[in-house]
Design an enzyme around this catalytic site. Sequence first.
Site, PDB file in Angstrom:
ATOM      1  N   GLU A   1       0.766  -1.320   0.034  1.00 44.33           N
ATOM      2  CA  GLU A   1       0.014  -0.104   0.085  1.00 44.33           C
ATOM      3  C   GLU A   1       0.923   1.230   0.049  1.00 44.33           C
ATOM      4  O   GLU A   1       2.041   1.363   0.689  1.00 44.33           O
ATOM      5  CB  GLU A   1      -0.834   0.067   1.186  1.00 44.33           C
ATOM      6  CG  GLU A   1      -1.639  -0.979   1.328  1.00 44.33           C
ATOM      7  CD  GLU A   1      -2.359  -1.161   2.672  1.00 44.33           C
ATOM      8  OE1 GLU A   1      -3.478  -1.939   2.650  1.00 44.33           O
ATOM      9  OE2 GLU A   1      -2.175  -0.465   3.603  1.00 44.33           O
TER      10      GLU A   1
ATOM     11  N   CYS B   1       3.157   8.266   2.253  1.00 45.09           N
ATOM     12  CA  CYS B   1       3.490   7.357   3.255  1.00 45.09           C
ATOM     13  C   CYS B   1       3.761   5.891   2.309  1.00 45.09           C
ATOM     14  O   CYS B   1       2.776   5.580   1.532  1.00 45.09           O
ATOM     15  CB  CYS B   1       2.258   6.888   4.106  1.00 45.09           C
ATOM     16  SG  CYS B   1       2.574   5.771   5.141  1.00 45.09           S
TER      17      CYS B   1
ATOM     18  N   CYS C   1       4.613  -7.439   7.351  1.00 41.51           N
ATOM     19  CA  CYS C   1       5.636  -7.149   8.439  1.00 41.51           C
ATOM     20  C   CYS C   1       5.789  -8.138   9.422  1.00 41.51           C
ATOM     21  O   CYS C   1       4.923  -8.751   9.868  1.00 41.51           O
ATOM     22  CB  CYS C   1       5.048  -5.586   9.133  1.00 41.51           C
ATOM     23  SG  CYS C   1       5.926  -5.064  10.508  1.00 41.51           S
TER      24      CYS C   1
ATOM     25  N   CYS D   1       2.850  -6.490  15.948  1.00 41.52           N
ATOM     26  CA  CYS D   1       2.258  -5.506  16.695  1.00 41.52           C
ATOM     27  C   CYS D   1       0.468  -5.875  16.700  1.00 41.52           C
ATOM     28  O   CYS D   1       0.173  -5.756  15.277  1.00 41.52           O
ATOM     29  CB  CYS D   1       2.566  -4.057  16.248  1.00 41.52           C
ATOM     30  SG  CYS D   1       4.259  -3.508  16.711  1.00 41.52           S
TER      31      CYS D   1
ATOM     32  N   CYS E   1      -2.045  -3.417  14.729  1.00 43.11           N
ATOM     33  CA  CYS E   1      -1.871  -2.908  13.312  1.00 43.11           C
ATOM     34  C   CYS E   1      -2.022  -4.132  12.442  1.00 43.11           C
ATOM     35  O   CYS E   1      -1.734  -5.259  12.384  1.00 43.11           O
ATOM     36  CB  CYS E   1      -0.438  -2.732  13.323  1.00 43.11           C
ATOM     37  SG  CYS E   1       0.140  -2.733  11.557  1.00 43.11           S
TER      38      CYS E   1
ATOM     39  N   CYS F   1      -2.438   1.738   7.930  1.00 44.16           N
ATOM     40  CA  CYS F   1      -1.479   0.615   7.297  1.00 44.16           C
ATOM     41  C   CYS F   1      -1.960  -0.576   7.296  1.00 44.16           C
ATOM     42  O   CYS F   1      -2.387  -1.322   8.218  1.00 44.16           O
ATOM     43  CB  CYS F   1      -0.138   0.743   8.062  1.00 44.16           C
ATOM     44  SG  CYS F   1       1.232  -0.331   7.391  1.00 44.16           S
TER      45      CYS F   1
END
Length: 394
Positions: free
Chosen positions: A102, A115, A122, A126, A129, A346
């Site tokens: 993205e 961004c 990832c 976390c 997220c 995100c």
Amino acid sequence: MSETSVAIGRRPGAPTRYGVTRDDLGELLASEGQPRYRADQVWRGLYEQLVGPAAITNLPAALRTRLEALLPLALEPVTESVADDGETVKFLSRVAGGYEVETVLMLYPDRATVCVSSQAGCAMGCGFCATGQAGFDRHLTTGEIVEQAVTAAARAKAAGRRLSNVVFMGMGEPLANETAMWPAVERLHGDLGLSARHLTVSTVGIVPGIRRLTERPLPVTLAVSLHAANDGLRDELVPINRRYPIDALLDACQGYLAAHGRRMSFEWAMIDGVNDRPSDAVELASLCRRLRPAAHVNLIPLNPTPGWPTTGSPLARVRDFRDHLESLGVQATVRRNRGTDIDAACGQLAARHREGQLAARHREGQLAARHREGQLAARHREDGSRDQQPAART
């Protein structure tokens, strides 16, 4: 060539448009029998005019066609969402291996910010997220990172604006992909012409990466996704804290500030009932004051994320938290949520697209199952009809 593409439908080993360096481009054009000045023309077209080879009009038509084939784009558009009266645009693209990433362009009265993602997925885990929930797929290449910024810059230009800021706050942990991220920073600075102070690298707290960043010549802005001001809570929210606890993180941050003389920021996702209490503000202010100059705090109302049991803090509490920080001598800003209706946080658009694909496959599977059931029922009726027919006379 310094970087290659293995994207679906593209020849493995082929250079990508924004993956080649200027020297790479010169060698490529020389191999095509072109004069040396052609490299400058192509480079200006890509990074100043923000167009592909087909639109670089001072090149011969045959060369334009040839370069379109030799230098394909690395990002395949999947979908695009627009919100805030056109001021927020989110691009979902597919990269080599079929993974989706993205990019978000945000137009403000005084700036145009993109961004960018540094990884597909990832590995930091976390839980609040959407990207962290999806897990890690692979690192993005320098060309894939740069192409995101160029795509956004071209869109901003079409709206009569100039791209002014790039923040590495999209999918992925930039300092876990430093070997590709830093050359992208240099390209954005040297070829897109962005000031180092307008390039922001965000991290969840990879201490060795911050120390390496300290030794880099460009004084980019450092942002740390902190989210908790004590190790107990941060271990839960940001698992990498178990490896690099807050004291080690602050030492690395202070080293960066001492080397570059720039104020850094702490990113703080406001999670209802988790890290938005007055005691959290007191702990956060204490950490900010340990740095010289003191860190600035960006308060981010948490976007709703499927799979995470809590929600963002009410806006009134976010403002109270900001006021409490300021009363303790810490500068704080409440970041305006952009594009909530288009899943601009995100990882959300990619997650929603994956959900749509899975739902479509499920519907297709149901339809196929019904079709098979219909075929079996028809055969059963045919068999029954044959069984009920009178025996043939002899």
